[in-house]
Motif scaffolding. Structure first.
Motif, mmCIF file in Angstrom:
data_model
loop_
_atom_site.group_PDB
_atom_site.id
_atom_site.type_symbol
_atom_site.label_atom_id
_atom_site.label_comp_id
_atom_site.label_asym_id
_atom_site.label_seq_id
_atom_site.Cartn_x
_atom_site.Cartn_y
_atom_site.Cartn_z
ATOM 1 N N THR A 1 0.826 -1.212 0.000
ATOM 2 C CA THR A 1 0.000 0.000 0.000
ATOM 3 C C THR A 1 0.858 1.258 0.000
ATOM 4 O OG1 THR A 1 -1.696 -1.200 1.245
ATOM 5 C CG2 THR A 1 -1.877 1.189 1.167
ATOM 6 N N ALA A 2 1.857 1.291 0.882
ATOM 7 C CA ALA A 2 2.710 2.482 0.987
ATOM 8 C C ALA A 2 3.554 2.681 -0.268
ATOM 9 C CB ALA A 2 3.617 2.363 2.212
ATOM 10 N N GLY A 3 3.964 1.582 -0.891
ATOM 11 C CA GLY A 3 4.842 1.683 -2.053
ATOM 12 C C GLY A 3 4.134 1.955 -3.362
ATOM 13 N N ARG A 4 2.890 1.485 -3.508
ATOM 14 C CA ARG A 4 2.213 1.574 -4.802
ATOM 15 C C ARG A 4 0.963 2.442 -4.815
ATOM 16 N NH1 ARG A 4 1.203 -4.402 -6.878
ATOM 17 N NH2 ARG A 4 0.170 -3.162 -8.493
ATOM 18 N N TYR A 5 0.337 2.644 -3.671
ATOM 19 C CA TYR A 5 -0.981 3.286 -3.682
ATOM 20 C C TYR A 5 -1.041 4.601 -2.903
ATOM 21 C CZ TYR A 5 -2.507 -1.079 -5.723
ATOM 22 O OH TYR A 5 -2.648 -2.162 -6.556
ATOM 23 N N ILE A 6 0.096 5.042 -2.369
ATOM 24 C CA ILE A 6 0.168 6.360 -1.733
ATOM 25 C C ILE A 6 1.328 7.106 -2.372
ATOM 26 C CG2 ILE A 6 0.399 7.649 0.415
ATOM 27 C CD1 ILE A 6 -0.580 5.188 1.919
ATOM 28 N N ASN A 7 1.019 8.129 -3.158
ATOM 29 C CA ASN A 7 2.029 8.827 -3.946
ATOM 30 C C ASN A 7 2.071 10.307 -3.592
ATOM 31 O OD1 ASN A 7 2.503 6.409 -5.538
ATOM 32 N ND2 ASN A 7 0.563 6.855 -6.563
ATOM 33 N N ASP A 8 3.130 10.973 -4.023
ATOM 34 C CA ASP A 8 3.265 12.418 -3.799
ATOM 35 C C ASP A 8 2.066 13.149 -4.389
ATOM 36 O OD1 ASP A 8 5.687 12.515 -2.388
ATOM 37 O OD2 ASP A 8 6.848 12.311 -4.234
ATOM 38 N N GLY A 9 1.525 14.068 -3.603
ATOM 39 C CA GLY A 9 0.403 14.878 -4.070
ATOM 40 C C GLY A 9 -0.962 14.257 -3.871
ATOM 41 N N ASP A 10 -1.016 13.029 -3.392
ATOM 42 C CA ASP A 10 -2.299 12.351 -3.189
ATOM 43 C C ASP A 10 -3.068 12.952 -2.012
ATOM 44 O OD1 ASP A 10 -2.286 10.561 -5.257
ATOM 45 O OD2 ASP A 10 -1.581 8.853 -4.084
ATOM 46 N N THR A 11 -4.373 12.871 -2.113
ATOM 47 C CA THR A 11 -5.250 13.090 -0.960
ATOM 48 C C THR A 11 -5.964 11.772 -0.706
ATOM 49 O OG1 THR A 11 -5.589 15.449 -1.416
ATOM 50 C CG2 THR A 11 -7.225 14.347 -0.027
ATOM 51 N N ILE A 12 -5.594 11.120 0.374
ATOM 52 C CA ILE A 12 -6.104 9.790 0.693
ATOM 53 C C ILE A 12 -7.284 9.908 1.649
ATOM 54 C CG2 ILE A 12 -5.545 7.526 1.647
ATOM 55 C CD1 ILE A 12 -4.012 8.156 -0.900
ATOM 56 N N LEU A 13 -8.407 9.359 1.244
ATOM 57 C CA LEU A 13 -9.575 9.313 2.125
ATOM 58 C C LEU A 13 -9.605 7.967 2.835
ATOM 59 C CD1 LEU A 13 -13.211 10.384 1.370
ATOM 60 C CD2 LEU A 13 -12.767 8.077 2.208
ATOM 61 N N THR A 14 -9.842 7.990 4.127
ATOM 62 C CA THR A 14 -10.020 6.753 4.877
ATOM 63 C C THR A 14 -11.171 6.928 5.856
ATOM 64 O OG1 THR A 14 -8.896 5.033 6.163
ATOM 65 C CG2 THR A 14 -8.365 7.319 6.688
ATOM 66 N N PHE A 15 -11.774 5.820 6.228
ATOM 67 C CA PHE A 15 -12.980 5.872 7.055
ATOM 68 C C PHE A 15 -12.749 5.204 8.397
ATOM 69 C CE2 PHE A 15 -17.150 3.977 8.275
ATOM 70 C CZ PHE A 15 -17.823 5.167 8.518
ATOM 71 N N SER A 16 -13.186 5.852 9.471
ATOM 72 C CA SER A 16 -13.051 5.328 10.822
ATOM 73 C C SER A 16 -11.571 5.023 11.082
ATOM 74 C CB SER A 16 -13.944 4.092 11.008
ATOM 75 O OG SER A 16 -14.005 3.686 12.344
ATOM 76 N N SER B 1 6.945 7.898 6.430
ATOM 77 C CA SER B 1 8.339 7.664 6.827
ATOM 78 C C SER B 1 9.254 7.528 5.612
ATOM 79 C CB SER B 1 8.437 6.408 7.702
ATOM 80 O OG SER B 1 8.202 5.239 6.937
ATOM 81 N N ARG B 2 8.686 7.145 4.468
ATOM 82 C CA ARG B 2 9.474 7.031 3.235
ATOM 83 C C ARG B 2 9.643 8.368 2.521
ATOM 84 N NH1 ARG B 2 7.258 1.418 0.346
ATOM 85 N NH2 ARG B 2 7.562 0.057 2.170
ATOM 86 N N GLY B 3 9.057 9.411 3.082
ATOM 87 C CA GLY B 3 9.203 10.749 2.499
ATOM 88 C C GLY B 3 8.124 11.127 1.517
#
Length: 353
Positions: free
Chosen positions: A147-162, A176-178
């Motif tokens: 998830t951290a390596g492929r699905y969270i990128n620079d400039g993203d706005t990540i929505l999560t619930f609860s 932590s990976r910058g």
């Protein structure tokens, strides 16, 4: 028909919970676990599964097999069932906990009667350690790395619930990976678990915004991806998770935002429900009808005085597979309907040693 179905489900009898109501055979570690589950100290299904396995290690270490019996016959019988009955009285059984119990009973039954009691107990504890390491700890780590390596990128706005522990770890790992991203935490009214996630992310220095589920449509324009946790993933690919998750997934999917579910395979279920009612869990009705609102003549004013009226506040809902883009498990990134394939692979694999 639906009102009748809900009413019958709500009136379904369940064992009364309490240490005083527990059978004398229930181990102290299981008694403690039940209280933690009932009081929502241990909330997530992964946490309950881990808590159960650790409690069972203590139980096995303290267990003394009756004279003339074998561990493989006596332990998984009535003695084991009394532990489970007590836990079910604390909270309905989750898919992860149910899968763990079935695995453990199978492993106990497979113990050779030729082994001494101490050797058998040691072997079972070792197998539990391997199970925790492979099916819970390593599974979570694999999902976090993907998830951290492929699905969270620079400039993203990540929505999560609860709050999902594996989603939380993924966000922290990406930070932590910058990776430079923003998080939109949408919270449920049941336990307000999103506040705990918010606190953790703020302390880590992540840019976070916190909103209630009712406002989510107004914030979808800036969201690039939705990351959701799971209570269970059902055989037809539908997601069983915190009440409100279905609304979040539907709203995101209709706006073309990919919905990604992070779910360990221990939460995969061979069953499925056509709606979110069967197998659900009831929460506090004050969430939808607070006493102060009712007393002041609000929308539900006077409902408690009506003998034919009852309210149900469900803790979970079901999200159809069509709203889910992908599921990340320790087996990789899958389509939501590939859940049965993973279950078949797990059932045919070599037992843990």
């Amino acid at each position: 028909m639906r009102e009748l179905e809900i009413e019958q489900h709500e009136k379904k009898k369940k064992p009364a919970f309490g240490i005083n109501n527990a059978h004398p055979d229930v181990h102290p570690a299981i008694l403690t676990l039940g209280v933690q589950m009932n009081q929502f100290i241990l909330v997530g299904s992964s946490a309950r599964c881990l808590g159960f396995m650790l409690a069972m290690k203590r139980l096995i270490n303290d267990y003394e097999c009756p004279a003339g019996a074998t561990i493989s016959r006596h332990l998984p019988g009535h003695y084991f069932s009394r532990q489970i009955d007590y836990l079910i009285s604390a909270r309905p059984m989750s898919t992860a906990l149910g899968n763990s119990i079935r695995w453990l009973k199978t492993e106990i039954a497979a113990i050779s009667p030729e082994l001494s009691e101490e050797a058998a107990k040691k072997l079972l504890c070792e197998k539990i350690d391997v199970f925790i390491r492979e099916r819970i700890t390593a599974a979570s780590e694999a999902i976090v790395n993907t998830t951290a390596g492929r699905y969270i990128n620079d400039g993203d706005t990540i929505l999560t619930f609860s709050k999902s522990s594996v989603v939380e770890k993924s966000l922290l790992e990406a930070h932590s990976r910058g990776t430079n991203f923003k998080v939109l935490v949408v919270d449920s009214s049941h336990l307000f678990e999103g506040k705990n996630l918010l606190t953790t992310l703020v302390r880590a220095g992540i840019d976070v915004e916190y909103i209630k589920a009712a406002l989510v449509d107004h914030y979808m324009g800036s969201v690039t991806r939705a990351l959701l946790g799971a209570h269970s993933l059902q055989a037809n690919g539908s997601l069983h998770s915190r009440a409100g998750c279905s609304k979040i997934a539907r709203s995101a999917s209709q706006k073309g935002i990919p919905v990604i579910v992070c779910c360990e395979s221990i939460k995969f279920s061979e069953k499925f429900t056509s709606d979110g009612i069967i197998g659900n869990e009831f929460g506090d009705t004050d969430i939808i009808a607070p006493d102060n609102n009712c007393d002041n003549g609000g929308m539900f004013g006077g409902w408690r005085n009506q003998p034919t009226t009852s309210l149900s506040s469900f803790m979970f809902d079901t999200t159809p597979a069509r709203y889910i883009k992908a599921v990340i498990s320790e087996h990789g990134t899958l389509g939501p309907t590939n859940c049965p394939n993973v279950l078949r692979a797990n059932s045919s694999s070599t037992p843990l040693r």
